[in-house]
Design an enzyme around this catalytic site. Sequence first.
Site, PDB file in Angstrom:
ATOM      1  N   ARG A  88      33.907 -55.712  30.572  1.00 15.81           N
ATOM      2  CA  ARG A  88      34.507 -56.681  29.647  1.00 15.81           C
ATOM      3  C   ARG A  88      33.465 -57.659  29.099  1.00 15.81           C
ATOM      4  O   ARG A  88      33.555 -58.063  27.935  1.00 15.81           O
ATOM      5  CB  ARG A  88      35.620 -57.430  30.382  1.00 15.81           C
ATOM      6  CG  ARG A  88      36.397 -58.374  29.490  1.00 15.81           C
ATOM      7  CD  ARG A  88      37.620 -58.907  30.238  1.00 15.81           C
ATOM      8  NE  ARG A  88      38.434 -59.762  29.393  1.00 15.81           N
ATOM      9  CZ  ARG A  88      38.762 -61.022  29.703  1.00 15.81           C
ATOM     10  NH1 ARG A  88      38.341 -61.554  30.838  1.00 15.81           N
ATOM     11  NH2 ARG A  88      39.519 -61.721  28.890  1.00 15.81           N
TER      12      ARG A  88
ATOM     13  N   HIS B 197      32.959 -58.757  25.210  1.00 21.52           N
ATOM     14  CA  HIS B 197      33.038 -60.151  24.749  1.00 21.52           C
ATOM     15  C   HIS B 197      31.704 -60.649  24.214  1.00 21.52           C
ATOM     16  O   HIS B 197      31.662 -61.593  23.423  1.00 21.52           O
ATOM     17  CB  HIS B 197      33.542 -61.066  25.870  1.00 21.52           C
ATOM     18  CG  HIS B 197      35.021 -60.965  26.091  1.00 21.52           C
ATOM     19  ND1 HIS B 197      35.763 -61.932  26.724  1.00 21.52           N
ATOM     20  CD2 HIS B 197      35.902 -60.000  25.742  1.00 21.52           C
ATOM     21  CE1 HIS B 197      37.032 -61.568  26.763  1.00 21.52           C
ATOM     22  NE2 HIS B 197      37.137 -60.390  26.184  1.00 21.52           N
TER      23      HIS B 197
ATOM     24  N   VAL C 214      31.094 -61.411  19.463  1.00 19.43           N
ATOM     25  CA  VAL C 214      30.756 -62.765  19.017  1.00 19.43           C
ATOM     26  C   VAL C 214      29.306 -62.784  18.532  1.00 19.43           C
ATOM     27  O   VAL C 214      28.383 -62.827  19.338  1.00 19.43           O
ATOM     28  CB  VAL C 214      30.974 -63.782  20.158  1.00 19.43           C
ATOM     29  CG1 VAL C 214      30.721 -65.198  19.657  1.00 19.43           C
ATOM     30  CG2 VAL C 214      32.374 -63.646  20.740  1.00 19.43           C
TER      31      VAL C 214
ATOM     32  N   GLY D 187      27.508 -60.395  17.558  1.00 19.51           N
ATOM     33  CA  GLY D 187      26.746 -59.226  17.973  1.00 19.51           C
ATOM     34  C   GLY D 187      26.358 -59.223  19.446  1.00 19.51           C
ATOM     35  O   GLY D 187      26.548 -60.210  20.157  1.00 19.51           O
TER      36      GLY D 187
ATOM     37  N   ASP E 153      24.160 -59.852  21.861  1.00 20.20           N
ATOM     38  CA  ASP E 153      22.928 -60.642  21.970  1.00 20.20           C
ATOM     39  C   ASP E 153      22.862 -61.452  23.258  1.00 20.20           C
ATOM     40  O   ASP E 153      22.092 -62.409  23.353  1.00 20.20           O
ATOM     41  CB  ASP E 153      22.805 -61.581  20.762  1.00 20.20           C
ATOM     42  CG  ASP E 153      23.982 -62.547  20.662  1.00 20.20           C
ATOM     43  OD1 ASP E 153      24.879 -62.492  21.543  1.00 20.20           O
ATOM     44  OD2 ASP E 153      24.014 -63.362  19.729  1.00 20.20           O
TER      45      ASP E 153
ATOM     46  N   ASN F 250      37.540 -66.681  27.666  1.00 18.26           N
ATOM     47  CA  ASN F 250      36.623 -66.451  28.789  1.00 18.26           C
ATOM     48  C   ASN F 250      36.811 -67.422  29.951  1.00 18.26           C
ATOM     49  O   ASN F 250      36.535 -67.074  31.111  1.00 18.26           O
ATOM     50  CB  ASN F 250      35.171 -66.577  28.309  1.00 18.26           C
ATOM     51  CG  ASN F 250      34.780 -65.478  27.340  1.00 18.26           C
ATOM     52  OD1 ASN F 250      35.288 -64.349  27.442  1.00 18.26           O
ATOM     53  ND2 ASN F 250      33.894 -65.779  26.414  1.00 18.26           N
TER      54      ASN F 250
ATOM     55  N   ASP G 284      46.141 -51.170  34.567  1.00 23.55           N
ATOM     56  CA  ASP G 284      46.701 -49.821  34.742  1.00 23.55           C
ATOM     57  C   ASP G 284      47.335 -49.805  36.124  1.00 23.55           C
ATOM     58  O   ASP G 284      46.625 -49.750  37.127  1.00 23.55           O
ATOM     59  CB  ASP G 284      45.568 -48.791  34.616  1.00 23.55           C
ATOM     60  CG  ASP G 284      45.954 -47.416  35.142  1.00 23.55           C
ATOM     61  OD1 ASP G 284      47.140 -47.203  35.503  1.00 23.55           O
ATOM     62  OD2 ASP G 284      45.059 -46.546  35.197  1.00 23.55           O
TER      63      ASP G 284
ATOM     64  N   THR H  91      46.184 -46.595  38.687  1.00 19.90           N
ATOM     65  CA  THR H  91      44.849 -46.442  39.296  1.00 19.90           C
ATOM     66  C   THR H  91      43.932 -47.537  38.757  1.00 19.90           C
ATOM     67  O   THR H  91      43.254 -47.351  37.754  1.00 19.90           O
ATOM     68  CB  THR H  91      44.245 -45.061  38.949  1.00 19.90           C
ATOM     69  OG1 THR H  91      44.305 -44.878  37.521  1.00 19.90           O
ATOM     70  CG2 THR H  91      44.966 -43.931  39.628  1.00 19.90           C
TER      71      THR H  91
ATOM     72  N   ASP I  35      40.277 -43.333  33.882  1.00 17.09           N
ATOM     73  CA  ASP I  35      40.992 -42.099  33.546  1.00 17.09           C
ATOM     74  C   ASP I  35      41.874 -42.367  32.327  1.00 17.09           C
ATOM     75  O   ASP I  35      41.724 -43.404  31.684  1.00 17.09           O
ATOM     76  CB  ASP I  35      41.811 -41.623  34.765  1.00 17.09           C
ATOM     77  CG  ASP I  35      42.748 -42.712  35.290  1.00 17.09           C
ATOM     78  OD1 ASP I  35      43.106 -43.627  34.516  1.00 17.09           O
ATOM     79  OD2 ASP I  35      43.128 -42.662  36.470  1.00 17.09           O
TER      80      ASP I  35
HETATM   81  C1  HEM Z   1      42.012 -54.686  22.026  1.00 18.64           C
HETATM   82  C2  HEM Z   1      41.945 -55.975  22.248  1.00 18.64           C
HETATM   83  C3  HEM Z   1      41.821 -56.535  23.624  1.00 18.64           C
HETATM   84  C4  HEM Z   1      42.548 -57.552  24.134  1.00 18.64           C
HETATM   85  C5  HEM Z   1      43.619 -58.350  23.401  1.00 18.64           C
HETATM   86  C6  HEM Z   1      42.136 -57.736  25.496  1.00 18.64           C
HETATM   87  C7  HEM Z   1      42.643 -58.701  26.341  1.00 18.64           C
HETATM   88  C8  HEM Z   1      42.383 -58.772  27.703  1.00 18.64           C
HETATM   89  C9  HEM Z   1      43.001 -59.706  28.609  1.00 18.64           C
HETATM   90  C10 HEM Z   1      44.005 -60.778  28.218  1.00 18.64           C
HETATM   91  C11 HEM Z   1      42.527 -59.449  29.849  1.00 18.64           C
HETATM   92  C12 HEM Z   1      42.888 -60.184  31.146  1.00 18.64           C
HETATM   93  C13 HEM Z   1      42.047 -61.441  31.256  1.00 18.64           C
HETATM   94  C14 HEM Z   1      42.509 -62.366  32.351  1.00 18.64           C
HETATM   95  O1  HEM Z   1      43.685 -62.381  32.706  1.00 18.64           O
HETATM   96  O2  HEM Z   1      41.677 -63.133  32.882  1.00 18.64           O
HETATM   97  C15 HEM Z   1      41.602 -58.349  29.740  1.00 18.64           C
HETATM   98  C16 HEM Z   1      40.916 -57.786  30.785  1.00 18.64           C
HETATM   99  C17 HEM Z   1      40.026 -56.754  30.660  1.00 18.64           C
HETATM  100  N1  HEM Z   1      39.591 -56.202  29.471  1.00 18.64           N
HETATM  101 FE1  HEM Z   1      40.386 -56.492  27.651  1.00 18.64          FE
HETATM  102  N2  HEM Z   1      41.173 -56.833  25.799  1.00 18.64           N
HETATM  103  C18 HEM Z   1      40.940 -56.072  24.695  1.00 18.64           C
HETATM  104  C19 HEM Z   1      39.997 -55.070  24.566  1.00 18.64           C
HETATM  105  C20 HEM Z   1      39.134 -54.680  25.569  1.00 18.64           C
HETATM  106  C21 HEM Z   1      38.024 -53.782  25.388  1.00 18.64           C
HETATM  107  C22 HEM Z   1      37.584 -53.203  24.056  1.00 18.64           C
HETATM  108  C23 HEM Z   1      37.449 -53.607  26.616  1.00 18.64           C
HETATM  109  C24 HEM Z   1      36.265 -52.766  27.005  1.00 18.64           C
HETATM  110  C25 HEM Z   1      35.923 -51.648  26.412  1.00 18.64           C
HETATM  111  C26 HEM Z   1      38.212 -54.392  27.554  1.00 18.64           C
HETATM  112  C27 HEM Z   1      37.991 -54.446  28.904  1.00 18.64           C
HETATM  113  C28 HEM Z   1      38.701 -55.227  29.781  1.00 18.64           C
HETATM  114  C29 HEM Z   1      38.566 -55.108  31.225  1.00 18.64           C
HETATM  115  C30 HEM Z   1      37.715 -54.101  31.956  1.00 18.64           C
HETATM  116  C31 HEM Z   1      39.385 -56.095  31.772  1.00 18.64           C
HETATM  117  C32 HEM Z   1      39.564 -56.423  33.260  1.00 18.64           C
HETATM  118  C33 HEM Z   1      38.467 -57.386  33.673  1.00 18.64           C
HETATM  119  C34 HEM Z   1      38.476 -57.779  35.134  1.00 18.64           C
HETATM  120  O3  HEM Z   1      39.232 -57.237  35.949  1.00 18.64           O
HETATM  121  O4  HEM Z   1      37.702 -58.699  35.456  1.00 18.64           O
HETATM  122  N3  HEM Z   1      39.203 -55.053  26.874  1.00 18.64           N
HETATM  123  N4  HEM Z   1      41.529 -57.968  28.409  1.00 18.64           N
END
Ligand code: HEM
Length: 316
Positions: free
Chosen positions: A60, A64, A68, A70, A72, A92, A236, A239, A244
Amino acid sequence: MACGKLYFLILVILGLSLKVYGKLSPNFYSSTCPNALSIVEKGVKAAIKNEARVGASILRLHFHDCFVNGCDGSILLDDTANFRSEKTAAPNNNSARGFEAVDHIKAKLEKACPGVVSCADILAIIARDAVVIYGGPTWKVKLGRRDSRTANRSAANAFIPQPSFNLSNLTQSFANVGLSFKDMVVLSGGHTVGLARCTTFRSHIHNNTNINSGFAKYLQRKCPTSGNDNVLLPLDYQTKYTFDDKYYKNLVAKKGLLHSDQELYNGNKADSLVQDYAMDQCKFFKAFAKSMIRMGNIKPLTGSNGEIRLNCRKPN
Ligand code: HEM
Ligand SMILES: *[C@@H]1O[C@H](CO)[C@@H](O)[C@H](O)[C@H]1NC(C)=O
Ligand SMILES: *[C@@H]1O[C@H](CO)[C@@H](O)[C@H](O)[C@H]1NC(C)=O
Ligand SMILES: *[C@@H]1O[C@H](CO)[C@@H](O)[C@H](O)[C@H]1NC(C)=O
Ligand SMILES: *[C@@H]1O[C@H](CO)[C@@H](O)[C@H](O)[C@H]1NC(C)=O
Ligand SMILES: *[C@@H]1O[C@H](CO)[C@@H](O)[C@H](O)[C@H]1NC(C)=O
């Protein structure tokens, strides 16, 4: 994985053909820091062994970072008295994590090859390594990004997509950084790993109709209408630390955790892609690898722009 070999070949060919256009290259450190990739891989393995979730957190971070201004390394800079970081931007703050793992890997690289490997590249490599360790696809990470000297908190607030977004907002948000509708559907599959806080999905599980009702009831017990803001649940539910295609299977079953997730399967134009990936994990893996490379190409600093930070948390 059955889809491994042929796919790798295709990526190599793709990588060669893209090299003509892009400034980044998989071999960027082959003479200046030949062990860079193995040092990072070792570090990511150790970090995930220590805490299973951290691979999701660092995947993630790369996302992020790239959205923002690029890729960097800007997300890694700390707040100071006269500097407003991206770390504390709304998407964040109390949410982005994995910074210590990055520091640890950076320290190892500085020992082996001082001042050579950028923090932005470290994020790109660890994102790939984490996906592989969780059982997902691999790809050749293109390298040669340099690090920013600044960060921009308001840009982080403006450009990182929010869980309340609907399909058109999500599409716009990816288009803003030059990524396609398909990239958006594919990269959202990153939510096959990791956790989210109650506060990010509360309104979806209490107020939406595009959710399986039994699933909503189960979630409502853990994330009530008030309180428990920081309770963590898997993105998910099947898992949480395996890369997956269950994320897409969940969406088809109306068991997405975030509103933004379920928007991808809600009777609109993303449905057919979601169905494809739910039925064919190889197809998802191939697409994910391609889209990660595209995300990693967003506006890198190259040449003499930016710097190679010695400490990812502060400009030199
Ligand atoms: C499509 C728009 C996206 C939205 C609106 C979004 C939003 C979020 C939110 C709200 C969380 C939970 C944050 C929290 O509760 O602290 C999250 C977690 C996460 N996001 Fe996204 N996300 C998006 C796209 C992506 C993309 C493109 C990736 C990576 C390719 C990604 C990877 C992750 C991962 C791996 C987590 C879990 C992080 C952890 O357990 O520490 N997300 N996302
Ligand atoms: C980040 O979160 C902390 C702790 O909840 C809070 O005190 C701080 O004001 C937040 N920072 C910003 C910039 O919102
Ligand atoms: C920071 O980002 C905001 C929102 O995109 C933009 O308006 C502003 O000009 C940027 N500030 C700097 C110093 O680049
Ligand atoms: C998305 O939400 C905006 C308001 O935030 C609304 O104007 C728009 O019609 C919505 N689009 C879809 C496809 O639901
Ligand atoms: C969501 O998209 C709509 C248009 O569909 C737009 O009016 C609205 O400002 C967007 N909301 C956000 C938060 O981007
Ligand atoms: C559900 O929607 C209602 C009406 O818009 C709102 O008052 C309430 O706060 C929402 N509940 C949650 C948990 O978001």
